[in-house]
Design a protein around this motif. Structure first.
Motif, PDB file in Angstrom:
ATOM      1  N   SER A 170       0.806  -1.222   0.000  1.00 17.43           N
ATOM      2  CA  SER A 170       0.000   0.000   0.000  1.00 17.43           C
ATOM      3  C   SER A 170       0.841   1.275   0.000  1.00 17.43           C
ATOM      4  N   ASN A 171       2.013   1.217   0.607  1.00 15.26           N
ATOM      5  CA  ASN A 171       2.872   2.401   0.703  1.00 15.26           C
ATOM      6  C   ASN A 171       4.303   2.041   0.301  1.00 15.26           C
ATOM      7  N   PRO A 172       4.490   1.668  -0.970  1.00 19.52           N
ATOM      8  CA  PRO A 172       5.798   1.159  -1.381  1.00 19.52           C
ATOM      9  C   PRO A 172       6.885   2.227  -1.378  1.00 19.52           C
ATOM     10  N   LYS A 173       8.048   1.820  -0.880  1.00 22.00           N
ATOM     11  CA  LYS A 173       9.238   2.665  -0.899  1.00 22.00           C
ATOM     12  C   LYS A 173      10.302   1.909  -1.666  1.00 22.00           C
ATOM     13  N   LEU A 174      10.786   2.507  -2.742  1.00 24.30           N
ATOM     14  CA  LEU A 174      11.761   1.852  -3.601  1.00 24.30           C
ATOM     15  C   LEU A 174      13.130   1.896  -2.929  1.00 24.30           C
ATOM     16  N   VAL A 175      13.636   0.719  -2.559  1.00 20.17           N
ATOM     17  CA  VAL A 175      14.869   0.626  -1.775  1.00 20.17           C
ATOM     18  C   VAL A 175      16.073   0.285  -2.653  1.00 20.17           C
ATOM     19  N   ALA A 176      15.876  -0.604  -3.641  1.00 17.74           N
ATOM     20  CA  ALA A 176      16.993  -1.019  -4.493  1.00 17.74           C
ATOM     21  C   ALA A 176      16.457  -1.572  -5.803  1.00 17.74           C
ATOM     22  N   VAL A 177      17.278  -1.449  -6.873  1.00 16.01           N
ATOM     23  CA  VAL A 177      16.920  -1.942  -8.199  1.00 16.01           C
ATOM     24  C   VAL A 177      18.052  -2.818  -8.707  1.00 16.01           C
ATOM     25  N   SER A 178      17.696  -3.933  -9.310  1.00 14.79           N
ATOM     26  CA  SER A 178      18.701  -4.891  -9.783  1.00 14.79           C
ATOM     27  C   SER A 178      19.257  -4.485 -11.140  1.00 14.79           C
ATOM     28  N   ASN A 179      20.229  -5.256 -11.595  1.00 17.19           N
ATOM     29  CA  ASN A 179      20.689  -5.197 -12.981  1.00 17.19           C
ATOM     30  C   ASN A 179      19.574  -5.665 -13.902  1.00 17.19           C
ATOM     31  N   ALA A 180      19.649  -5.271 -15.155  1.00 13.38           N
ATOM     32  CA  ALA A 180      18.670  -5.708 -16.156  1.00 13.38           C
ATOM     33  C   ALA A 180      19.082  -7.065 -16.721  1.00 13.38           C
ATOM     34  N   ILE A 181      18.094  -7.911 -17.009  1.00 13.37           N
ATOM     35  CA  ILE A 181      18.332  -9.182 -17.683  1.00 13.37           C
ATOM     36  C   ILE A 181      17.346  -9.287 -18.839  1.00 13.37           C
ATOM     37  N   SER A 182      17.642 -10.117 -19.828  1.00 14.76           N
ATOM     38  CA  SER A 182      16.740 -10.229 -20.978  1.00 14.76           C
ATOM     39  C   SER A 182      16.929 -11.564 -21.667  1.00 14.76           C
ATOM     40  N   PHE A 183      15.962 -11.935 -22.480  1.00 13.41           N
ATOM     41  CA  PHE A 183      16.072 -13.120 -23.328  1.00 13.41           C
ATOM     42  C   PHE A 183      16.942 -12.794 -24.537  1.00 13.41           C
ATOM     43  N   ALA A 184      17.586 -13.834 -25.066  1.00 10.33           N
ATOM     44  CA  ALA A 184      18.507 -13.647 -26.184  1.00 10.33           C
ATOM     45  C   ALA A 184      17.800 -13.024 -27.381  1.00 10.33           C
ATOM     46  N   ASN A 185      16.572 -13.469 -27.654  1.00  7.22           N
ATOM     47  CA  ASN A 185      15.767 -12.840 -28.705  1.00  7.22           C
ATOM     48  C   ASN A 185      14.412 -12.477 -28.126  1.00  7.22           C
ATOM     49  N   PRO A 186      14.277 -11.279 -27.556  1.00  9.19           N
ATOM     50  CA  PRO A 186      12.999 -10.918 -26.923  1.00  9.19           C
ATOM     51  C   PRO A 186      11.843 -10.768 -27.903  1.00  9.19           C
ATOM     52  N   LYS A 187      12.142 -10.659 -29.205  1.00  4.06           N
ATOM     53  CA  LYS A 187      11.076 -10.474 -30.195  1.00  4.06           C
ATOM     54  C   LYS A 187      10.587 -11.787 -30.794  1.00  4.06           C
ATOM     55  N   ALA A 188      11.099 -12.905 -30.353  1.00  2.00           N
ATOM     56  CA  ALA A 188      10.834 -14.199 -30.984  1.00  2.00           C
ATOM     57  C   ALA A 188       9.341 -14.513 -31.083  1.00  2.00           C
ATOM     58  N   PRO A 189       8.912 -15.220 -32.129  1.00  2.00           N
ATOM     59  CA  PRO A 189       7.510 -15.654 -32.253  1.00  2.00           C
ATOM     60  C   PRO A 189       7.201 -16.745 -31.239  1.00  2.00           C
ATOM     61  N   LEU A 190       6.134 -16.536 -30.456  1.00  2.06           N
ATOM     62  CA  LEU A 190       5.877 -17.411 -29.313  1.00  2.06           C
ATOM     63  C   LEU A 190       4.388 -17.671 -29.106  1.00  2.06           C
ATOM     64  N   TYR A 191       4.103 -18.705 -28.316  1.00  2.00           N
ATOM     65  CA  TYR A 191       2.796 -19.005 -27.724  1.00  2.00           C
ATOM     66  C   TYR A 191       1.688 -19.144 -28.781  1.00  2.00           C
ATOM     67  N   PRO A 192       1.842 -20.068 -29.742  1.00  2.00           N
ATOM     68  CA  PRO A 192       0.791 -20.252 -30.759  1.00  2.00           C
ATOM     69  C   PRO A 192      -0.512 -20.734 -30.133  1.00  2.00           C
ATOM     70  N   ARG A 193      -1.613 -20.209 -30.673  1.00  2.00           N
ATOM     71  CA  ARG A 193      -2.964 -20.578 -30.238  1.00  2.00           C
ATOM     72  C   ARG A 193      -3.770 -21.019 -31.463  1.00  2.00           C
ATOM     73  N   LEU A 194      -4.171 -22.276 -31.485  1.00  2.00           N
ATOM     74  CA  LEU A 194      -4.978 -22.794 -32.583  1.00  2.00           C
ATOM     75  C   LEU A 194      -6.451 -22.498 -32.362  1.00  2.00           C
ATOM     76  N   SER A 195      -7.177 -22.365 -33.458  1.00  2.72           N
ATOM     77  CA  SER A 195      -8.633 -22.212 -33.392  1.00  2.72           C
ATOM     78  C   SER A 195      -9.239 -22.776 -34.657  1.00  2.72           C
ATOM     79  N   GLN A 196     -10.457 -23.286 -34.542  1.00  2.00           N
ATOM     80  CA  GLN A 196     -11.216 -23.657 -35.729  1.00  2.00           C
ATOM     81  C   GLN A 196     -11.439 -22.416 -36.587  1.00  2.00           C
TER      82      GLN A 196
END
Length: 632
Positions: A170-196
């Motif tokens: 409810s009353n957040p106080k920002l104390v520390a922030v980590s290093n950034a991490i990422s996927f090798a290809n963040p734009k990759a095509p993902l999570y296919p969903r089939l439909s009739q």
């Protein structure tokens, strides 16, 4: 109409039941959930974070680090991350949020956020969070200020950072922030969903990527397993903050959804196994590929083969790393998902009939959901119905003027998944699977007699060729038929208000076998019923004429459970306050098996069979007779 003294007696009995239920429930009215109809109120976990109130309170005594820095080196789209934190002034309400993108600046702020003119300008909620004491040795963190946490991240088209907050949610106080991490290809095509598709020999593939159409051309490479592969182009859609209707979707819940691509695979051979993979051709001529998936095409309408259908509602999503789970928002979701995955070889098509993700305006959660169901949705058609948590938003034309969608107003469901509707903003459609004909209604738009949707429902039911497709199934999210939930008992008619007033005439006229609903988070099965009366005394096997419809509530897919009324109506044959789903198995044109399975163990806890011939469907029943003449 059925007019009997028995009906009058049942009506009086129902009134007594309602009065009793009202007296019993008055003390609990304040805890009744408008969303779940009968359980205690639950909040979207991310909505508990007052992120806009964050105060900058960086401490030299606090540090937080995440590893590995690069994820998905071997092509994975899910990976575990270790987070090490140390804080010289630890407290039980310290928590760690996962933010994506990783930058903490005003670029994500909109005028509607109205941020204070001081750092840190955090205008977007985290995608997940844990309390720092979420470990095997809770006392150690508050004593030593050191803890190691594990998070499971999915590829969501951006980098990630972990932030340590004190002051609780409810009353957040920002104390520390980590290093950034990422996927090798963040734009990759993902999570296919089939439909009739809109015809029996068409399958649609929808997926998400970070590639705009100007960067890369999307397509699907596909073909019969082991044979020559062809390529089909894909269309690309996205949406923006101003497409959302209200907060939090327009404000702290907003996150860029990336790009949603849909390809239409046509002229499929019936009941055949195909392979496919998602592709993007970049401007330099190189290709980005997904892994290879398989699916089995639909049988020809009326074709006789073993056909297995799974139906449930209100599943939502959950986190395998335990994030966001402190209020048991969707405690059964992972069990249901895992049971379907384990039995996937014996499932042909899935219907998730509303309340899909319970993102409630926190856009990042749709990625989380598509990742969770990817093993299912990439293999068999994953068909949706629209629920209140997808569509309802005040002043936007939804039939119910509630804020249950968190400002999404249908945009996410209509874009992230494909359904074969003529207009996806009107989420009603029909689809065929072999010997089944499905009519999927949209309970968040008017279904009453005289409405556009009522005309569609009648046309859909009337179009079923029962000689070829004997199994006629109706479905909607809200209970337009029968439910003895606590909330519907207080309403007085054990149904969504105005629910079956008009529709029961159509169900009877066109001899609907089974009607399925979600919205109420439990399981319940009625007798074959018409006008509040059981028309068959059997409970486990039905044969002969179709003189009433069996109504089934199967809203126990995963979200918090809903209470039943204290008195069980005579038409209610089986009730279960637990998580589960229904499986229908059509063996041929004359034999159908219905099974209710619990998500906890996958075992069958309720079942019945239907056996009949075509002449039984044609037979005359009350309010279900075709006009006849004695003229020669």
């Amino acid at each position: 109409m059925v007019e009997t003294m028995g009906f009058d007696f049942l009506y009086l009995k129902t009134l007594l039941v309602v009065l009793l239920q009202l007296l019993v429930s008055l003390v609990n009215v304040g805890t009744l959930s408008a969303h779940g109809h009968g359980g205690s109120t639950r909040e979207q976990p991310l909505s508990k974070i007052a992120i806009q109130n964050t105060v900058l309170a960086l401490r030299d005594s606090a540090s937080i680090g995440a590893s590995p820095v690069i994820l998905g080196i071997k092509g994975e789209d899910i990976q575990w991350v270790n987070v090490e934190l140390e804080y010289g002034d630890p407290s039980e309400d310290d928590w760690v949020g996962v933010f994506s993108p990783a930058n903490f600046n005003s670029s994500s702020c909109s005028p509607e956020n109205n941020p204070r003119q001081e750092a840190p300008f955090i205008c977007s909620a985290p995608i997940k969070y844990k309390f720092a004491n979420d470990s095997d040795s809770i006392s150690n963190y508050t004593r030593t200020g050191k803890v190691s946490l594990k998070f499971q991240l999915i590829n969501q088209r951006g980098d990630f950072a972990f932030a340590l907050f004190s002051g609780g949610l409810s009353n957040p106080k920002l104390v520390a922030v980590s290093n950034a991490i990422s996927f090798a290809n963040p734009k990759a095509p993902l999570y296919p969903r089939l439909s009739q598709g809109k015809s029996w020999d068409e399958m649609t593939v929808t997926w998400t990527s970070g590639y705009n159409i100007v960067e890369a051309i999307p397509f699907v490479e596909w073909g019969l397993k082991g044979e020559h592969q062809t390529r089909s182009p894909a269309g690309t859609l996205t949406f923006h903050r101003n497409s959302m209707c209200a907060a939090p979707a327009r404000t702290v819940g907003w996150r860029d959804p990336g790009f949603i691509h849909t390809s239409f695979l046509k002229d499929l051979w019936p009941n055949s196994v195909y392979t496919y993979r998602l592709g993007h051709r970049l401007e330099n001529g190189s290709y980005i590929w997904s892994k290879v998936y398989t699916f089995k095409s639909s049988p020809y309408p009326g074709q006789e083969s073993l056909q297995q259908v799974v139906i449930f509602g209100d599943m939502g999503k959950a986190e395998r790393d335990g994030s966001n789970e402190y209020n048991s928002y969707q405690p059964g979701s992972l069990n249901t998902t895992d049971q379907l995955i384990s039995d996937l070889d014996n499932i042909d098509i899935v219907f998730h009939i509303g309340d899909i993700t319970y993102a409630n305006g926190y856009i990042s959660q749709w990625d989380q959901f598509t990742s969770q169901v990817e093993p299912i949705a990439s293999t068999v058609p994953y068909m949706l119905a629209s629920g209140n948590h997808e569509r309802d938003s005040p002043g936007t034309g939804s039939f119910y003027d509630t804020a249950d969608s968190g400002g999404e107003c249908g945009v996410l469901a209509e874009t992230m998944f494909y359904v074969p509707a003529n207009n996806r903003a009107k989420f009603w459609y029909s689809t065929d699977y072999g010997m089944f004909h499905f009519c999927i209604a949209d309970s968040e738009h008017d279904w009453r007699e005289g409405s556009e949707q009522y005309r569609f429902i009648e046309q859909c039911l009337a179009s079923a060729d029962r000689q070829k497709q004997p199994w006629l199934i109706f479905s909607a999210h809200r209970v337009l038929g029968y439910s003895s939930s606590s909330w519907y008992g207080l309403e007085g008619s054990f149904q969504e208000p105005m629910g079956r007033d008009s529709l029961q005439r159509l169900w009877q006229k066109y001899k609907v076998d089974i009607a399925f609903y979600g919205h109420v988070h439990n399981y319940e099965r009625t007798c074959p019923i018409y006008q509040n009366q059981c028309v068959n005394t059997e409970k486990s096997h039905y044969s002969g004429t179709v003189n009433g419809t069996i109504h089934v509530v199967v809203g126990g897919g995963g979200s918090h459970l809903s209470d039943f009324s204290t008195v069980q109506p005579t038409w209610s044959l089986y009730r279960d306050y637990d998580y589960g789903f229904v499986k229908l198995t059509a063996f041929n044109h004359s034999s159908l098996l219905f099974e209710y399975k619990k998500s906890s163990d996958g075992k069958v806890y309720d079942s019945f069979t239907i056996s009949r011939d075509y002449r039984d469907v044609l037979a005359c029943v009350p309010d279900g007779c075709q006009p006849t003449t004695l003229a020669s």
